[in-house]
Design an enzyme around this catalytic site. Sequence first.
Site, PDB file in Angstrom:
ATOM      1  N   LYS A 140       0.832  -1.200   0.000  1.00  0.00           N
ATOM      2  CA  LYS A 140       0.000   0.000   0.000  1.00  0.00           C
ATOM      3  C   LYS A 140       0.870   1.255   0.000  1.00  0.00           C
ATOM      4  CE  LYS A 140      -2.368   0.741   3.835  1.00  0.00           C
ATOM      5  NZ  LYS A 140      -2.031   2.025   4.503  1.00  0.00           N
ATOM      6  N   SER A 141       1.943   1.212   0.771  1.00  0.00           N
ATOM      7  CA  SER A 141       2.818   2.379   0.879  1.00  0.00           C
ATOM      8  C   SER A 141       3.484   2.702  -0.460  1.00  0.00           C
ATOM      9  CB  SER A 141       3.895   2.129   1.940  1.00  0.00           C
ATOM     10  OG  SER A 141       3.315   1.954   3.203  1.00  0.00           O
ATOM     11  N   SER A 192       4.702  12.367  11.876  1.00  0.00           N
ATOM     12  CA  SER A 192       4.430  11.285  10.943  1.00  0.00           C
ATOM     13  C   SER A 192       5.282  11.451   9.683  1.00  0.00           C
ATOM     14  CB  SER A 192       2.950  11.267  10.556  1.00  0.00           C
ATOM     15  OG  SER A 192       2.729  10.384   9.479  1.00  0.00           O
ATOM     16  N   GLN A 218       4.595  10.493   6.912  1.00  0.00           N
ATOM     17  CA  GLN A 218       3.737  10.769   5.760  1.00  0.00           C
ATOM     18  C   GLN A 218       3.700  12.263   5.433  1.00  0.00           C
ATOM     19  OE1 GLN A 218      -0.105   8.986   6.360  1.00  0.00           O
ATOM     20  NE2 GLN A 218       0.734   6.930   6.514  1.00  0.00           N
ATOM     21  N   ASP A 242       4.087   0.254  12.462  1.00  0.00           N
ATOM     22  CA  ASP A 242       2.919  -0.490  11.998  1.00  0.00           C
ATOM     23  C   ASP A 242       2.941  -1.965  12.381  1.00  0.00           C
ATOM     24  OD1 ASP A 242       1.637   1.669  10.913  1.00  0.00           O
ATOM     25  OD2 ASP A 242       2.255   1.284   8.848  1.00  0.00           O
ATOM     26  N   ARG A 244      -3.641   3.416  19.153  1.00  0.00           N
ATOM     27  CA  ARG A 244      -3.317   1.987  19.133  1.00  0.00           C
ATOM     28  C   ARG A 244      -2.725   1.488  20.441  1.00  0.00           C
ATOM     29  NH1 ARG A 244      -1.090   1.470  12.848  1.00  0.00           N
ATOM     30  NH2 ARG A 244      -3.174   1.244  11.926  1.00  0.00           N
TER      31      ARG A 244
END
Length: 411
Positions: free
Chosen positions: A23-24, A145, A147, A293, A324
């Site tokens: 996915k990344s 993050s 991202q 993750d 989480r």
Amino acid sequence: MKVFLTHKKDAALHADLNVSGSKSESNRLLILKEQYSNPSIENLSDSDDTVTLTNALKLKKGVVDIHHAGTAMRFLTAYFASTPGIDVVLTGSKRMQERPVKILVEALRSLGAEITYTKTEGFPPLQIKGSILQKNQVTLLANVSSQYISALMLIAPKLPGGLTIQLKGEVTSVPYIKMTLGLLQKVGIQGSFSENKIEIAASETISENKIAVESDWSSASYFYSIVALSEAATVTLTHYSEKSLQGDRAIADMYEALGVTTVFNASEHKIILQKNTSELPNHLLLHLADTPDIAQTIAVSCFGLGVGCTLTGLHTLKIKETDRLVALKTELEKLGATVHITDDRLELAAFNGKIKEHIAIKTYQDHRMAMAFAPLALKVPLILQDSMVVSKSFPTFYKALETLGFSVQFE
């Protein structure tokens, strides 16, 4: 929808499985493809997040709802802001509107982007009007993050002067930054990452026309957990490389301590996971700032094996699909575990008791909660609530479990 999971007695834990593309990697390549009209992408992820991003990239005006897709929120914020003609409101689920985006927005604004908050300052939804961003230097905190950083890196080659990103402090999730840089370099874009400075050169075109996406190492982690929790197992996974761009490749090394040996078959691009009989540690200490993750998977594996663990570097887990750390503590303790958490670590006590059976595990709209806990069905029957949340990253997960002898019953 609930799913009831058990493992069929005497069912063989041997299978050859295909796991969807990362996915990344897929999401990064989709942004590059949209900006350059190529490359063509093989083995693209079939995850909900990638489908959501694919569809969102077709929209130029109006409301763009990316639901739970956090990567899409970050990458699209940068892409939309740097693309002339875009006029959208970028929004998502209730949880997405609780996940901070201010650091990325401020970085883009410093480059000249026109972004406003439509509800709460610092959080989606965002009103974005795209334009050519003229500035080519930006500074942001390094422990955010990755991202945010990758989102800026992906638009960098289309900026008139490229982009220099200066990171302040200790960098989090370095492998994801290196993955982004590696993909940029793979398509012919020049860039470097050294001493908290990232430099990406401007590029009108890219050289690579076709790229095959490696399968997802985060998804592979659940099969590592299954093999670790088994008495004997051999699982073969396709489209994997020993020299991977994905940081979660580290799972192969980490699970050696938990009884799983990885054999790399380079000629066929496969990995073979085998149960070994090495003695388990009493306690496992891992720093997971680069691989957050896989924290849930490791914690559940350790619990199922009776191994204590201390997992550190987990500060980013609090702003994921759910908190989480809190979710892990809550659900593991339902099963009998003793867990202590802080803002950036989880400590699990070694467990020698009987795992509680038929416990309903809440998944908190978090795909990784569902898939991390599923392997425990090798030990005891359990229930996963909101089970289809796995489609966010691994839509065929339950079919893979059935191939490995699990009984999967939906209600």
